[in-house]
Enzyme design. Structure first.
Site, short mmCIF file in Angstrom:
data_model
loop_
_atom_site.label_atom_id
_atom_site.label_comp_id
_atom_site.label_asym_id
_atom_site.label_seq_id
_atom_site.Cartn_x
_atom_site.Cartn_y
_atom_site.Cartn_z
CE1 TYR B 255 -2.77 -3.31 1.63
CE2 TYR B 255 -3.59 -2.28 -0.37
CZ TYR B 255 -3.59 -3.34 0.52
OH TYR B 255 -4.38 -4.42 0.28
CG HIS B 300 -3.04 -11.94 1.55
ND1 HIS B 300 -3.77 -10.79 1.62
CD2 HIS B 300 -1.86 -11.59 0.98
CE1 HIS B 300 -3.06 -9.77 1.12
NE2 HIS B 300 -1.90 -10.25 0.73
NE ARG B 448 7.21 -15.30 -7.37
CZ ARG B 448 6.87 -14.35 -6.50
NH1 ARG B 448 5.82 -14.52 -5.71
NH2 ARG B 448 7.55 -13.23 -6.43
#
Lengths: 314, 597
Positions: B255, B300, B448
């Site tokens: 954020y 998460h 990845r």
């Protein structure tokens, strides 16, 4: 490795919410892109056009807050019920497998069947299997996408994963480590063979048995070289002096379709290359080079004999 | 640098020494901007190497170890040395002007933040000469321990991020104090430009998020160098502790990366729609809501680590909830465009593209907010797609919008519009070409952080497409750099408010004088310049009073150097830490006693 092919109960459970979420995502995507494009074109400056001096519209803002709330609720409900379903305790008749991650290979133990093997997992079709997932060194992750979602293998923890494979077939399902674990993370793969019950039973009997005695002279010579070399410090061959525990169990390596954790086809040329200098194939490999030319103790002929021995260990 | 000096401000002195000792927020903003952009190109170069290696199966361009170093350093460079400092560059330059102040609350601390950033960034980057960190930017234990990463790379990671954290923390304290204490008369909180609100919010996020990261980095450093076992399971520690501490920082961090960008877009779109921002209170409250909710979602990132059903449910639900204030902002920007008279210049094009590209990133994020889905997405290219849509399609795109918008204010010149639109279209096309196929590769099961992959999995074609996309992005950056130098060679002709914008930075000359405003403005409404224009209020005339300008100082760069020497101690010999501490203490002493009039 496609996650969209469903060959196991866990992946089937995942696709419940996944389908809904895909559709909602697609709708939101189309709507927002369309509005953005339409507004950009429709409200381009033109001679004589004045901008409408709007500061806000409370009713509109409430509506466009409530719509995302509704979408989020729609996603959360099947999500929570799937989480519940996935954390249910395993059925009492589930077969137990212990999977241990190592840099850079997978160890598989079937404690109830007396089996210890590596990199190639056999499972009976339509029977629940309960995995205990551990690690011998760093964090790895156990992932065979078409059958189940991934769960990490964390040192100091035991994690659990239960699923039922739903389609038996001769070709294996592909699996790969899914948590960065060092130089050869990309080379840490495994294969899952889903067998009819009778095929699984014969496989498990043969793997639980002691290693076969080599037949050909070259293989006998290979066994003798193997047993006096560094090999036995790390590898196990059941029923012989080789009882090392830090590297893959080789008792029945000849029956495996791949070696080096799923990255090389199991044949004489690749076995030779691997034994010669494993770090050439797998950067960072903890197995020291065996060939004299690479700093090891074995001549090329000796390596050829060892390879022949390993191929006979079916 | 000396030529840029003459163009960004009209300083009393010029030359290198004036830049080294500057405490002027506009110069510091320029230093941040140029330095961060150079690091951005360096991070982009690392990405090109990664993409070149992955273009075909069994690529032979980059070996396994270098590849792991490259993706680790690419992320660290882009996050800590490019996007955060580019945000800081805008905040530095614009914040005092937007609130009607003449500088930040603590000008020397501001300079210190910059020099610590520069030296910390150079220290971290220098690791390539000795063994760069290679455990990924979130650097999980125990791979990060001395046993599994014996080289110096992870120690560079720890000390580098410790220093950079100090830089960000000082900047955050400075900005928060400035916004709370130094607003011009009439500038109430609900009249603040949205960019200022976002700067205030991220300042608080930084102040609260950096301590857990600092603790984690110190624990990591001590595990590696001084024999502790915080993260070593075999000795009673727990690798999961690192993940919790890291992500309690790491989630607010994202954020911190995106809110300034949303602030920029909230400034640009109203100006080029020629109408005020739709639903200003909602956008402000959505930002505050994101800041609070952002603390409740960190695990998460840990859905696959073996969490139980209850924590998974809680973190999934909170993550879904935070999608709502984020989505609401999208509608507010679209509502601003509605009924407007849109000027589709380069700045506006980048801001509109932000809306589309960030939305795509937001959608993919909500998808793996569901733990069952995340069991298939985690550690695959689906997550890589999400990250890059929100950061490249989001943050960097908004930063380019801001650059084209504020360039005339900062330099007195305009970036060329035709080159700008070429940059824009190459960028927009490149972002989608590079990152959209990654969703599909994730669906096809490509993990990845792998330096190579087999043929026959259906991955080769899309990897090649993505590599081409990466080169298109590189081309767009070259166009921008060319535009920058071309523009800087022009004379300074920009008026004070070339875009007919609304906020206070446009009430002074382009570029502003060293003291920013001849007269401290009086603020009567939100969008003060539009209010005064519409009500026929003339700007006040200067009274001839003496305007105090903070004098330059060499203590910031000295202390920054001392801190960097301290950081080198764990990398070589602790005597350096002692020597560096002496320099820092001497610098603080001098700083405290030097005259400030």
């Amino acid at each position: 490795m496609s996650t969209a092919v469903i060959k196991g109960s866990d992946n089937a459970a995942i696709w419940g919410p996944y389908n809904l979420i895909m559709w909602l995502a697609g709708i939101v995507f189309v709507v927002i892109m369309a509005i953005t494009a339409i507004f950009t074109l429709m409200f381009r400056e033109r001679p004589g056009r004045e901008a409408q001096q709007i500061h806000g519209n409370t009713r509109l803002e409430v509506i466009w807050t409530m719509i995302p709330v509704a979408i989020v609720v729609a996603i959360t409900v099947p999500t929570i019920s799937t989480i519940q379903a996935q954390s249910a305790p395993p059925p009492a008749d589930a077969m137990k497998v212990i999977a241990i991650g190592h840099q850079w290979w997978f160890e598989f133990q079937y404690p109830d069947l007396g089996i210890s093997t590596a990199n190639e997992l056999h499972l009976p079709v339509d029977k629940p299997v309960h995995f205990e997932l551990r690690s011998a060194d760093v964090i790895h992750s156990f992932w065979v996408p078409q059958i189940a979602g991934k769960v990490d293998m964390v040192p100091g923890h035991t994690n659990f994963l239960t699923f039922t494979a739903t389609e038996a077939r001769p070709e294996p399902y592909l699996g790969q480590c899914a948590e960065l674990c060092g130089f050869s993370h990309a080379n840490m793969r495994f294969r899952v063979f889903v067998d009819a019950q009778s095929d699984f039973d014969s496989w498990s009997k043969s793997v639980a048995a002691k290693a076969v005695t080599p037949v050909s002279p070259l293989a006998k010579q290979g066994q003798e070289i193997f047993n006096r070399s560094a090999c036995i410090g790390c590898h196990t061959v059941n029923g012989t002096a080789a009882q090392g525990k830090t590297a893959p169990d080789l008792s029945h390596v000849g029956a495996r379709t791949t070696i080096a954790a799923g990255i090389l086809v199991n044949n004489e040329a690749n076995l030779t290359r691997w034994i010669h200098n494993s770090a050439d194939v797998k950067p960072g490999s903890l197995m020291p080079p065996m060939a004299k030319s690479a700093g090891g103790a074995l001549s090329d002929e000796e390596i050829k004999a060892v390879a022949a021995y390993l191929l006979e260990l079916k | 640098m000396a030529t840029i000096a003459g163009t960004l401000t009209q300083p009393a002195s010029s030359g290198i020494w004036s830049w080294i000792t500057t405490v002027d927020h506009k110069r510091i903003g320029a230093l941040y901007g140029v330095t961060a952009f150079i690091f951005f190109m360096w991070g982009g170069f690392q990405a090109l190497l990664i993409r070149t290696q992955l273009a075909v199966p069994h690529g032979v361009v980059i070996d396994a170890k270098l590849f792991n170093e490259l993706f680790t350093m690419h992320a660290l460079t882009m996050i800590f040395l490019a996007v955060m400092p580019l945000g800081a560059s805008f905040t530095n330059y614009l914040l005092p002007l937007m609130v009607g102040a003449r500088d930040v609350a603590f000008p020397r601390l501001n300079a210190l933040s910059y020099w610590v950033f520069l030296f910390g960034g150079l220290l971290l980057t220098s690791s390539f000469f000795f063994g760069a960190p290679d455990g990924g930017w979130f650097n999980y234990a125990p791979l990060s321990s001395k046993q599994y990463s014996p080289g110096p790379g992870i120690t560079f990671y720890a000390v580098g991020l410790l220093i950079l954290g100090v830089s960000s923390l000082m900047a955050a304290l400075n900005f928060a104090t400035t916004i709370i204490n130094m607003r011009a008369p009439g500038m109430t909180m609900m009249r603040l430009p949205v960019f200022v609100w976002m700067s205030l919010i991220i300042s608080f996020l930084l102040i609260l998020a950096l301590p857990p990261l600092t603790v984690a980095l110190l624990q990591l450093l001590f595990d590696r160098e001084y024999g502790t076992h915080f993260f070593i399971a075999s000795e009673g520690g727990d690798p999961i502790l690192w993940q919790h501490l890291f992500w309690i920082f790491g989630h607010p961090e994202v954020y911190i990366l995106i809110l300034p960008a949303m602030g920029i877009v909230s400034e640009v779109i109203p100006v080029f729609s020629r109408k005020p921002l739709f639903g200003y209170p909602a956008i402000v409250f959505a930002g505050v809501a994101i800041a609070f909710l952002g603390w409740a979602v960190w695990s998460h990132h840990m859905f696959t680590t073996g969490m139980g059903a209850v924590p998974k449910t809680i973190f999934a639900t909170n993550t879904m909830i935070i999608a709502i204030p984020t989505g609401v902002k999208i509608f507010n920007w679209l509502g601003t465009m509605y009924g407007g008279s849109l000027r589709l210049n380069t700045a506006m094009s980048f801001s509109i593209a932000f809306i589309a590209l960030f939305t795509i990133g937001g959608i993919s994020g909500v998808m793996h907010a569901s733990p069952p889905v995340d069991m298939q997405h985690q550690d695959t290219y689906f997550v890589v797609a999400h990250i890059h849509y929100v950061l490249v399609g989001g943050a960097v795109t908004a930063i380019f919008s801001g650059i084209y918008y504020w360039f005339p204010k900062m330099t007195g010149r305009f970036l060329d519009e035709r080159l700008g639109m070429l940059h824009f279209w190459l960028w927009f096309f490149g972002v989608n070409l590079t990152f959209f196929p990654m969703h599909y590769l994730g669906l096809l099961g490509m993990p990845r952080r792998i330096y190579t992959y087999d043929a026959g999995l259906g991955w080769g074609l899309w990897n090649m497409v993505e590599t081409i996309g990466a080169y298109v992005l590189a081309a767009s950056i070259l166009v921008f750099v060319w535009n920058f130098f071309k523009a800087m060679s022009q004379p300074q002709t920009a008026p004070a408010n070339p875009w007919d914008a609304a906020t206070l930075e446009w009430a002074t000359s382009s570029p502003p004088p060293e003291h920013d405003f001849d007269v401290v403005p009086v603020v009567r409404a939100r969008d003060p310049l539009w209010h005064d224009r519409d009500h026929g209020i003339e700007p006040a005339q200067p009274t001839g009073e003496h305007i105090h300008v903070p004098p330059p100082s060499y203590y910031p760069i000295l202390i920054a150097a001392g801190m960097t020497v301290m950081a080198m101690g764990p990398l070589s010999h602790l005597a350096l830490t002692a020597i560096g501490a002496v320099i820092v203490v001497y610098g603080i002493w001098g700083w405290a006693l030097e005259p400030t009039e």
